[in-house]
Design an enzyme around this catalytic site. Structure first.
Site, mmCIF file in Angstrom:
data_model
loop_
_atom_site.group_PDB
_atom_site.id
_atom_site.type_symbol
_atom_site.label_atom_id
_atom_site.label_comp_id
_atom_site.label_asym_id
_atom_site.label_seq_id
_atom_site.Cartn_x
_atom_site.Cartn_y
_atom_site.Cartn_z
ATOM 1 N N GLY A 76 32.613 36.079 40.215
ATOM 2 C CA GLY A 76 33.036 36.937 41.326
ATOM 3 C C GLY A 76 33.288 38.372 40.893
ATOM 4 O O GLY A 76 33.344 39.283 41.712
ATOM 5 N N LYS A 96 33.723 42.680 33.038
ATOM 6 C CA LYS A 96 34.666 42.052 33.963
ATOM 7 C C LYS A 96 35.380 43.135 34.761
ATOM 8 O O LYS A 96 36.118 43.935 34.199
ATOM 9 C CB LYS A 96 35.682 41.206 33.186
ATOM 10 C CG LYS A 96 36.634 40.424 34.092
ATOM 11 C CD LYS A 96 37.381 39.368 33.325
ATOM 12 C CE LYS A 96 38.428 38.672 34.176
ATOM 13 N NZ LYS A 96 39.137 37.636 33.422
ATOM 14 N N ASP A 122 37.641 41.506 45.672
ATOM 15 C CA ASP A 122 36.950 42.798 45.601
ATOM 16 C C ASP A 122 36.041 42.981 44.390
ATOM 17 O O ASP A 122 35.304 43.961 44.312
ATOM 18 C CB ASP A 122 37.975 43.949 45.661
ATOM 19 C CG ASP A 122 39.009 43.859 44.544
ATOM 20 O OD1 ASP A 122 38.819 43.058 43.615
ATOM 21 O OD2 ASP A 122 40.000 44.608 44.615
ATOM 22 N N GLY A 123 36.133 42.102 43.417
ATOM 23 C CA GLY A 123 35.268 42.228 42.243
ATOM 24 C C GLY A 123 35.791 43.168 41.168
ATOM 25 O O GLY A 123 35.152 43.371 40.147
ATOM 26 N N ARG A 166 30.283 27.325 31.593
ATOM 27 C CA ARG A 166 31.533 26.597 31.861
ATOM 28 C C ARG A 166 31.232 25.184 32.317
ATOM 29 O O ARG A 166 30.112 24.893 32.762
ATOM 30 C CB ARG A 166 32.298 27.327 32.983
ATOM 31 C CG ARG A 166 32.566 28.781 32.660
ATOM 32 C CD ARG A 166 32.452 29.652 33.918
ATOM 33 N NE ARG A 166 32.538 31.085 33.559
ATOM 34 C CZ ARG A 166 33.657 31.764 33.477
ATOM 35 N NH1 ARG A 166 34.800 31.177 33.788
ATOM 36 N NH2 ARG A 166 33.656 33.017 33.120
ATOM 37 N N ASP A 181 36.425 25.536 35.967
ATOM 38 C CA ASP A 181 35.564 26.723 35.885
ATOM 39 C C ASP A 181 36.036 27.656 34.774
ATOM 40 O O ASP A 181 35.346 28.620 34.451
ATOM 41 C CB ASP A 181 35.542 27.471 37.223
ATOM 42 C CG ASP A 181 36.935 27.754 37.756
ATOM 43 O OD1 ASP A 181 37.694 26.799 37.964
ATOM 44 O OD2 ASP A 181 37.278 28.936 37.942
ATOM 45 N N ASN A 182 37.183 27.365 34.189
ATOM 46 C CA ASN A 182 37.679 28.181 33.080
ATOM 47 C C ASN A 182 37.602 27.427 31.758
ATOM 48 O O ASN A 182 38.312 27.752 30.814
ATOM 49 C CB ASN A 182 39.124 28.622 33.354
ATOM 50 C CG ASN A 182 39.204 29.624 34.504
ATOM 51 O OD1 ASN A 182 38.229 30.298 34.819
ATOM 52 N ND2 ASN A 182 40.354 29.708 35.133
ATOM 53 N N ASP A 228 38.485 33.287 29.951
ATOM 54 C CA ASP A 228 39.192 33.752 31.144
ATOM 55 C C ASP A 228 40.690 33.916 30.917
ATOM 56 O O ASP A 228 41.490 33.059 31.285
ATOM 57 C CB ASP A 228 38.934 32.823 32.346
ATOM 58 C CG ASP A 228 37.622 33.178 33.032
ATOM 59 O OD1 ASP A 228 36.850 33.968 32.457
ATOM 60 O OD2 ASP A 228 37.376 32.661 34.130
HETATM 61 P P1 AMP Z 1 39.989 32.600 37.998
HETATM 62 O O1 AMP Z 1 40.938 31.542 38.461
HETATM 63 O O2 AMP Z 1 40.623 33.938 37.736
HETATM 64 O O3 AMP Z 1 39.181 32.139 36.829
HETATM 65 O O4 AMP Z 1 38.974 32.905 39.182
HETATM 66 C C1 AMP Z 1 38.421 31.919 39.996
HETATM 67 C C2 AMP Z 1 37.296 32.490 40.799
HETATM 68 O O5 AMP Z 1 37.710 33.639 41.536
HETATM 69 C C3 AMP Z 1 36.090 32.929 39.996
HETATM 70 O O6 AMP Z 1 34.953 32.645 40.747
HETATM 71 C C4 AMP Z 1 36.305 34.420 39.868
HETATM 72 O O7 AMP Z 1 35.105 35.117 39.660
HETATM 73 C C5 AMP Z 1 36.894 34.752 41.216
HETATM 74 N N1 AMP Z 1 37.725 35.955 41.200
HETATM 75 C C6 AMP Z 1 38.942 36.129 40.640
HETATM 76 N N2 AMP Z 1 39.387 37.371 40.836
HETATM 77 C C7 AMP Z 1 38.433 38.035 41.529
HETATM 78 C C8 AMP Z 1 38.297 39.354 42.044
HETATM 79 N N3 AMP Z 1 39.237 40.268 41.904
HETATM 80 N N4 AMP Z 1 37.159 39.642 42.708
HETATM 81 C C9 AMP Z 1 36.197 38.733 42.882
HETATM 82 N N5 AMP Z 1 36.273 37.481 42.437
HETATM 83 C C10 AMP Z 1 37.366 37.130 41.770
HETATM 84 MG MG MG Z 2 37.681 32.032 35.936
#
Ligand code: AMP
Ligand code: MG
Length: 518
Positions: free
Chosen positions: A101, A122, A134-135, A199, A270-271, A280
């Site tokens: 994301g 990232k 928002d990415g 992952r 996913d992590n 992550d």
């Molecule tokens: P995480 O738990 O941080 O590993 O994130 C879980 C999912 O949310 C993954 O698909 C990430 O890419 C997405 N994600 C987390 N934060 C953001 C962000 N600020 N913008 C877009 N996608 C995000």
């Molecule tokens: Mg993640």
């Protein structure tokens, strides 16, 4: 300069849609995407070791061309930008498609030795997998990922690496405590580096959709690119044998986390890296006072699924989810059970090896379980700082073992007095045990120092570095990075980074509890 050879793009099926809007992506493992421009990019820090891995000298990594690449503004020859498609179990529940994301690949760099590294930005803007987010990434979380990746590496813990930390010049809005108070923060991008960012969730998603053809393609690709040793394994056994390897690597990884007091905080599938790397860095934290129930993640505070002491069980649960996915293409799904068994045996064996070393024994013996378990109990009840305790234990005088030499590891005088009697008894037992090994004292001490870091990235230290960075001062990032390069050495002048957490940091956000907002 490395050259780029983007096998993931070349050999795996991609998304036919090339637009950048949130969507479900089927029958494909990646989508192309263009990073958003960074209006005012600045290189705030970089890791010289990672630069070296990529054959980048100081002048090159500091060049305009590389700043362009590391900020998402431009590409260098051979680079390509894309994101990958994966799913995952989050907090024990299947979450469906997730995907990159906010981590955009720059491609696969191959260095002069022929070693391959995936590069990711990232925080370089939205992707088809950003869902409602928002990415972007903020400076706070990027400093944490940058410093911790490198600190973990120098501790000897398998991890993804961090090449650079760049401020984008963008303002990013975050509601850090999810309490309706959004604030403007500095946008930043970490360029992360690993042989593979694949992952468990990459395998889970095609399996959940019943797309065995895609699952098989991903497995074949993974074995070929990331596990070439399995090339000659008989096809009927390949999946199960490879799964055993992933289980063993995961077991070793979790033992490392337990021995250094690292709590990942979001062990969703996913992590979890198929290479057994720490991946992550979000609301992770380090154990100060020894508490198996401690979780750094505010989102996890109620259930404590991802607390320190449960990490071994959760990793096992995650491996079971990977096994579920692989069972769709395994000629003998029953054989996957062997991997889980191997996780247990590897974990137990490696745990004993690691903790024997931490306690100063030459190896693990029958009866050590009780001594070690009693120590854990005392550390918990006495609220003893894990890092200080182990580092100081080595220096206890074996002739006259005195609990006062461990006083520094305690946060509260009352707790010290409460466990003093039991600690004195334990210290006598420990001393007998050490003596029975018959190892010369200086050798024992250097072995214990090599097993017990003096410097870890304590939560409050990272937070201090962040606060200074937010005020424009990067010196503490550099100083921490430098100190954490040699975490097992006594570094004169750096005592302040080895001290237990100060009282003011006990309940301060960022120092004790972290939010997922990053
Ligand atoms: P995480 O738990 O941080 O590993 O994130 C879980 C999912 O949310 C993954 O698909 C990430 O890419 C997405 N994600 C987390 N934060 C953001 C962000 N600020 N913008 C877009 N996608 C995000
Ligand atoms: Mg993640």
């Amino acid at each position: 300069m490395p050259h780029f050879d983007n096998r993931w793009l070349r050999e795996l099926p991609g998304d036919t849609c090339t637009q950048n809007h949130p969507r479900q992506v089927h029958e494909a493992l990646w989508s192309t995407v263009t990073p958003e421009a960074a209006p005012n990019p600045r290189l705030l820090a970089h890791s010289r070791e990672v630069a070296e891995l990529l054959d980048l000298d100081e002048a090159t990594i500091r060049s305009r061309d590389w700043l362009g690449a590391l900020s998402g503004n431009s590409l260098l020859a051979g680079m390509a930008t894309y994101v990958t498609c994966y799913g995952g179990h989050q907090f024990g529940t299947w979450a469906g498609q997730l995907g990159d994301g906010r981590a955009i690949f720059l491609g696969e760099a191959v260095n002069a030795q022929g070693k391959r590294f995936e590069l990711q930005l990232k925080g370089a803007g939205p992707t088809p997998y950003s869902r409602h987010a928002d990415g972007y990434a903020v400076l706070r979380s990027s400093v944490r990922e940058f410093l911790c990746s490198e600190a973990m590496h120098h501790l000897g813990v398998p991890t993804t690496r961090a090449l650079s930390l760049v401020a984008t010049g963008k303002t990013v809005i975050r509601d850090m405590f999810y309490d309706g108070h959004p604030a403007a923060e500095t946008g930043a991008i970490v360029c992360r580096v690993a042989p593979s960012f694949t992952r468990f969730g990459h395998f889970e998603l095609p399996a959940a959709r019943g797309d065995t053809a895609l699952l098989q393609k991903l497995l074949d690709f993974t074995l070929d690119r990331d596990f070439p040793d399995f090339a000659h394994t008989h096809p009927d056994e390949r999946v199960a044998r490879w799964f055993i390897e992933v289980c063993e690597r995961t077991a070793r990884l979790i033992v490392h986390w337990m021995r250094v007091g690292f709590v990942h905080g979001v062990m969703n599938t996913d992590n979890m890296s198929i290479l057994g790397l720490t991946i992550d860095y979000g609301p992770y934290g380090w154990i100060d006072d020894f508490d198996p129930l401690w979780t750094p993640n505010t989102t996890d505070a109620a259930g404590r699924r991802y607390c320190f002491g449960r990490q071994p069980d959760i990793a096992r649960w995650n491996l079971e989810r990977l096994a579920d996915a692989l069972s769709l293409i395994a000629p003998d799904p029953g054989a996957l059970a062997e991997g889980i068994e191997r996780y247990d045996t590897t974990y137990d064996r490696e745990f004993r090896t690691a903790f024997a070393a931490k306690f100063g024994f030459t190896g693990w013996r029958d009866g050590d379980d009780d001594l070690v378990e009693t120590a854990f109990q005392l550390m918990y009840r006495g609220e003893i700082d894990m890092t200080v305790f182990f580092r100081t234990l080595g220096q206890v005088d074996l002739e006259v073992p005195d609990i006062d030499s461990l006083r520094d590891a305690f946060y509260a005088g009352a707790k010290f007095r409460a466990v003093a009697g039991e600690l004195a008894t334990w210290l006598q037992r420990w001393r007998q045990r050490i003596k029975s090994d018959g190892r010369p004292n200086d050798r024992r001490l250097s072995a214990m120092n090599a097993a017990n870091p003096r410097y870890v990235l304590r939560n409050y230290l990272a937070q201090q570095a962040i606060e200074r960075a937010e005020a424009g001062d990067m010196t503490m990032i550099d100083e921490l990075l430098e100190t954490l390069r040699h975490p097992y050495d006594n570094q004169p002048g750096k005592e302040v980074f080895a001290a237990r957490r100060p009282d003011w940091a006990r309940r301060k956000p960022g120092c004790s509890m972290l939010s997922c907002s990053s």
